[in-house]
Motif scaffolding. Structure first.
Motif, PDB file in Angstrom:
ATOM      1  N   UNK A 191      -3.493   5.219   7.341  1.00 33.07           N
ATOM      2  CA  UNK A 191      -3.053   4.399   6.217  1.00 33.07           C
ATOM      3  C   UNK A 191      -3.915   4.641   4.989  1.00 33.07           C
ATOM      4  N   UNK A 192      -3.337   4.401   3.835  1.00 34.29           N
ATOM      5  CA  UNK A 192      -4.114   4.250   2.613  1.00 34.29           C
ATOM      6  C   UNK A 192      -4.534   2.785   2.539  1.00 34.29           C
ATOM      7  N   UNK A 193      -5.837   2.530   2.619  1.00 39.55           N
ATOM      8  CA  UNK A 193      -6.356   1.168   2.498  1.00 39.55           C
ATOM      9  C   UNK A 193      -6.861   0.948   1.082  1.00 39.55           C
ATOM     10  N   UNK A 194      -6.570  -0.199   0.535  1.00 34.58           N
ATOM     11  CA  UNK A 194      -7.027  -0.529  -0.806  1.00 34.58           C
ATOM     12  C   UNK A 194      -8.432  -1.114  -0.734  1.00 34.58           C
ATOM     13  N   UNK A 195      -9.335  -0.570  -1.544  1.00 34.16           N
ATOM     14  CA  UNK A 195     -10.712  -1.061  -1.573  1.00 34.16           C
ATOM     15  C   UNK A 195     -10.776  -2.288  -2.488  1.00 34.16           C
ATOM     16  N   UNK A 196     -11.232  -3.408  -1.931  1.00 32.77           N
ATOM     17  CA  UNK A 196     -11.364  -4.633  -2.714  1.00 32.77           C
ATOM     18  C   UNK A 196     -12.790  -4.827  -3.210  1.00 32.77           C
ATOM     19  N   UNK A 197     -13.752  -4.694  -2.281  1.00 33.36           N
ATOM     20  CA  UNK A 197     -15.174  -4.772  -2.626  1.00 33.36           C
ATOM     21  C   UNK A 197     -15.860  -3.599  -1.951  1.00 33.36           C
TER      22      UNK A 197
ATOM     23  N   UNK B 104       0.835  -1.201   0.000  1.00 34.89           N
ATOM     24  CA  UNK B 104       0.000   0.000   0.000  1.00 34.89           C
ATOM     25  C   UNK B 104       0.869   1.250   0.000  1.00 34.89           C
ATOM     26  N   UNK B 105       0.584   2.193  -0.869  1.00 30.75           N
ATOM     27  CA  UNK B 105       1.436   3.389  -0.987  1.00 30.75           C
ATOM     28  C   UNK B 105       1.171   4.398   0.117  1.00 30.75           C
ATOM     29  N   UNK B 106       2.084   5.329   0.249  1.00 26.28           N
ATOM     30  CA  UNK B 106       1.877   6.490   1.117  1.00 26.28           C
ATOM     31  C   UNK B 106       1.847   7.772   0.286  1.00 26.28           C
ATOM     32  N   UNK B 107       2.096   7.656  -1.019  1.00 30.19           N
ATOM     33  CA  UNK B 107       2.058   8.794  -1.933  1.00 30.19           C
ATOM     34  C   UNK B 107       1.828   8.279  -3.356  1.00 30.19           C
ATOM     35  N   UNK B 108       1.553   9.191  -4.259  1.00 24.07           N
ATOM     36  CA  UNK B 108       1.393   8.824  -5.665  1.00 24.07           C
ATOM     37  C   UNK B 108       1.802  10.004  -6.537  1.00 24.07           C
ATOM     38  N   UNK B 109       2.091   9.710  -7.790  1.00 24.75           N
ATOM     39  CA  UNK B 109       2.499  10.724  -8.763  1.00 24.75           C
ATOM     40  C   UNK B 109       1.340  10.977  -9.718  1.00 24.75           C
ATOM     41  N   UNK B 110       1.124  12.249 -10.057  1.00 24.20           N
ATOM     42  CA  UNK B 110      -0.012  12.586 -10.920  1.00 24.20           C
ATOM     43  C   UNK B 110       0.357  13.731 -11.858  1.00 24.20           C
ATOM     44  N   UNK B 111      -0.457  13.892 -12.894  1.00 25.77           N
ATOM     45  CA  UNK B 111      -0.402  15.040 -13.795  1.00 25.77           C
ATOM     46  C   UNK B 111      -1.813  15.584 -13.948  1.00 25.77           C
ATOM     47  N   UNK B 112      -1.916  16.901 -14.058  1.00 26.96           N
ATOM     48  CA  UNK B 112      -3.238  17.488 -14.263  1.00 26.96           C
ATOM     49  C   UNK B 112      -3.711  17.287 -15.699  1.00 26.96           C
ATOM     50  N   UNK B 113      -2.790  17.385 -16.659  1.00 23.26           N
ATOM     51  CA  UNK B 113      -3.074  17.086 -18.059  1.00 23.26           C
ATOM     52  C   UNK B 113      -1.887  16.318 -18.636  1.00 23.26           C
TER      53      UNK B 113
ATOM     54  N   UNK C 188      -7.925  -3.879   2.084  1.00 25.58           N
ATOM     55  CA  UNK C 188      -6.704  -4.621   2.408  1.00 25.58           C
ATOM     56  C   UNK C 188      -5.564  -3.648   2.661  1.00 25.58           C
ATOM     57  N   UNK C 189      -4.610  -4.128   3.453  1.00 26.92           N
ATOM     58  CA  UNK C 189      -3.380  -3.384   3.702  1.00 26.92           C
ATOM     59  C   UNK C 189      -2.224  -4.370   3.642  1.00 26.92           C
TER      60      UNK C 189
ATOM     61  N   UNK D  88      -8.391   4.577   0.048  1.00 26.63           N
ATOM     62  CA  UNK D  88      -8.981   5.577   0.935  1.00 26.63           C
ATOM     63  C   UNK D  88      -8.094   5.718   2.162  1.00 26.63           C
ATOM     64  N   UNK D  89      -7.978   6.948   2.647  1.00 22.14           N
ATOM     65  CA  UNK D  89      -7.202   7.217   3.854  1.00 22.14           C
ATOM     66  C   UNK D  89      -8.090   7.000   5.067  1.00 22.14           C
ATOM     67  N   UNK D  90      -7.526   6.340   6.067  1.00 23.07           N
ATOM     68  CA  UNK D  90      -8.302   6.115   7.284  1.00 23.07           C
ATOM     69  C   UNK D  90      -7.362   5.946   8.460  1.00 23.07           C
ATOM     70  N   UNK D  91      -7.781   6.482   9.590  1.00 18.89           N
ATOM     71  CA  UNK D  91      -7.069   6.233  10.850  1.00 18.89           C
ATOM     72  C   UNK D  91      -7.676   4.972  11.448  1.00 18.89           C
ATOM     73  N   UNK D  92      -6.904   3.919  11.504  1.00 20.89           N
ATOM     74  CA  UNK D  92      -7.420   2.620  11.924  1.00 20.89           C
ATOM     75  C   UNK D  92      -6.531   2.024  13.014  1.00 20.89           C
ATOM     76  N   UNK D  93      -7.117   1.114  13.761  1.00 18.97           N
ATOM     77  CA  UNK D  93      -6.341   0.303  14.697  1.00 18.97           C
ATOM     78  C   UNK D  93      -5.873  -0.948  13.961  1.00 18.97           C
ATOM     79  N   UNK D  94      -4.575  -1.161  13.956  1.00 16.53           N
ATOM     80  CA  UNK D  94      -4.001  -2.286  13.221  1.00 16.53           C
ATOM     81  C   UNK D  94      -3.098  -3.101  14.136  1.00 16.53           C
ATOM     82  N   UNK D  95      -3.208  -4.412  14.004  1.00 20.88           N
ATOM     83  CA  UNK D  95      -2.333  -5.330  14.725  1.00 20.88           C
ATOM     84  C   UNK D  95      -1.218  -5.760  13.773  1.00 20.88           C
ATOM     85  N   UNK D  96       0.024  -5.500  14.151  1.00 16.19           N
ATOM     86  CA  UNK D  96       1.169  -5.798  13.289  1.00 16.19           C
ATOM     87  C   UNK D  96       1.955  -7.031  13.779  1.00 16.19           C
ATOM     88  N   UNK D  97       1.290  -7.929  14.460  1.00 12.74           N
ATOM     89  CA  UNK D  97       1.970  -9.131  14.929  1.00 12.74           C
ATOM     90  C   UNK D  97       2.538  -9.917  13.746  1.00 12.74           C
TER      91      UNK D  97
END
Length: 394
Positions: free
Chosen positions: A111-117, A48-57, A125-126, A82-91
């Motif tokens: 985190x940026x969470x990836x939308x699956x459904x 999952x990214x923390x940034x992305x590259x874009x162009x306006x045109x 997912x993360x 989507x950006x969200x403040x979440x509780x995550x277990x990193x065990x």
């Protein structure tokens, strides 16, 4: 030969900067809830990214946006974060790093969470290297982690906390979803995606299955006939056979890695090859008879460089892991044994169906001996340059 091949590979690799990981139609939503349509560089992120590259045109300068300034971004009809403040277990999942605590140990992160459904119930997912976690939300409720945790029991065995099944059974009830289905769910993407699709269908809610939109061809089976130019040099009778033409035939199984825009793959290829020659050396009265027939088993990796939607250049490296030599193979009265060997190739693939490759199989030690004198072996080197034609069956 090596210098020429190295030069060609260097040119191809340098072209990588121009190969397509393309900018695609997308959008982002900033902290002021303003939606900006733009072109986003689609890296098909494995983590999952923390940034992305874009162009306006199309012809404008590229810029970066980070998680601090963007609530959401996506590529139309392909993916969404989507950006969200979440509780995550990193065990960790590794036994040597597990603790004795059955309960998940949460820490809050943005985190940026990836939308699956996406639907009445949404699955996210993360992924961060070896860590994979799944999250869910219902309607506009807060996003929560689906809990799955390994731990060490008092009996020093590995236990598993599968609380995610209780979460789904309690929060996503529907008449068509039986308890046994939830009980048998695995904490993996395919199972969870299918479950959330089933739930949204059961409740007659509209939904988007981003995983279905992103399904890719992740396996190719290709038949590969080839023309070989082989050379053999040995201290046996000062043999020096150069550029002897022969034919071969291989079947390549290619497994596409599901990230980075399908640019990497793993290869397994058994290949039938033969090298047969009768030739006088240095004016000698004796002929040298070579009959070397085998099935080579090679494993390797490939990297694609996209030219356009239909054409792509590729480079690959392979290792000869086993050489099944026929019983009839011999060099005069000497038996033939070979060793491991590394090969390099580059080529062009068109329309995901047709390909052509030039491959150099470097100097391979070939040991020659008689059955009665196995303590003495003649040193030899064998190499091959091949032009390989490919047709992918699927």
């Amino acid at each position: 030969m090596k210098i020429k091949l190295l030069f060609l590979l260097t040119i191809i690799l340098s072209f990588n900067g121009y190969s397509q990981i393309s900018f695609e139609n997308g959008y982002y939503i900033d902290n002021n809830n303003q939606k900006i349509n733009c072109l986003i560089k689609n890296l098909d992120w494995e983590n999952n990214p923390t940034q992305f590259t874009y162009k306006l045109i199309e012809n404008s300068k590229s810029n970066k946006k980070t998680i601090k300034s963007v609530k959401e971004f996506g590529i139309h009809n392909s993916l969404k974060y989507v950006r969200s403040a979440v509780n995550i277990d990193r065990t960790s999942k590794y036994v040597g790093e597990l603790d004795n605590e059955k309960k998940a140990v949460f820490q809050e992160e943005e985190l940026f969470l990836k939308v699956l459904v996406e639907g009445k119930s949404t699955l996210y997912s993360y992924v961060d290297s070896n860590l994979t976690r799944y999250f869910y939300s219902i309607g506009k409720s807060n996003i929560k982690q689906l809990v799955f945790k390994s731990y060490i029991t008092p009996e020093y065995k590995v236990g598993v906390n599968n609380r995610f099944r209780n979460q789904l059974w309690n929060d996503l009830k529907c008449s068509d979803i039986k308890k046994n289905r939830v009980k048998n769910l695995k904490y993996r993407k395919s199972d969870l995606v299918n479950f959330f699709v089933a739930y949204n269908s059961c409740t007659n809610q509209e939904y988007i299955n981003f995983e279905e939109k992103q399904k890719k061809d992740l396996f190719n089976l290709t038949i590969r006939p080839r023309l070989n130019s082989s050379s053999l040099a040995s201290n046996y009778r000062n043999t020096n056979i150069e550029n002897e033409l022969g034919f071969g035939f291989g079947i390549e199984a290619e497994f596409i890695l599901p990230f980075n825009k399908n640019k990497w793959s793993l290869l397994i290829e058994p290949t039938y090859q033969s090298f047969m020659v009768e030739k006088s050396n240095d004016g000698s009265l004796n002929d040298v008879d070579a009959n070397y027939t085998s099935i080579e088993f090679q494993a390797g990796a490939r990297h694609y460089l996209f030219l356009n939607d239909k054409s792509k250049i590729f480079i690959n490296a392979s290792l000869l892991v086993y050489d099944l030599i026929s019983n009839d193979s011999q060099f005069d009265s000497l038996k033939i044994r070979t060793s491991y060997n590394v090969g390099f190739g580059f080529g062009l693939k068109y329309n995901d169906r047709y390909s052509i490759e030039c491959r150099y199989q470097g100097h391979r030690p070939m040991l020659l001996s008689t059955d009665s004198d196995l303590d003495f072996e003649w040193a030899s080197k064998y190499k091959t340059l091949s032009i390989i034609f490919g047709y992918s069956l699927f």
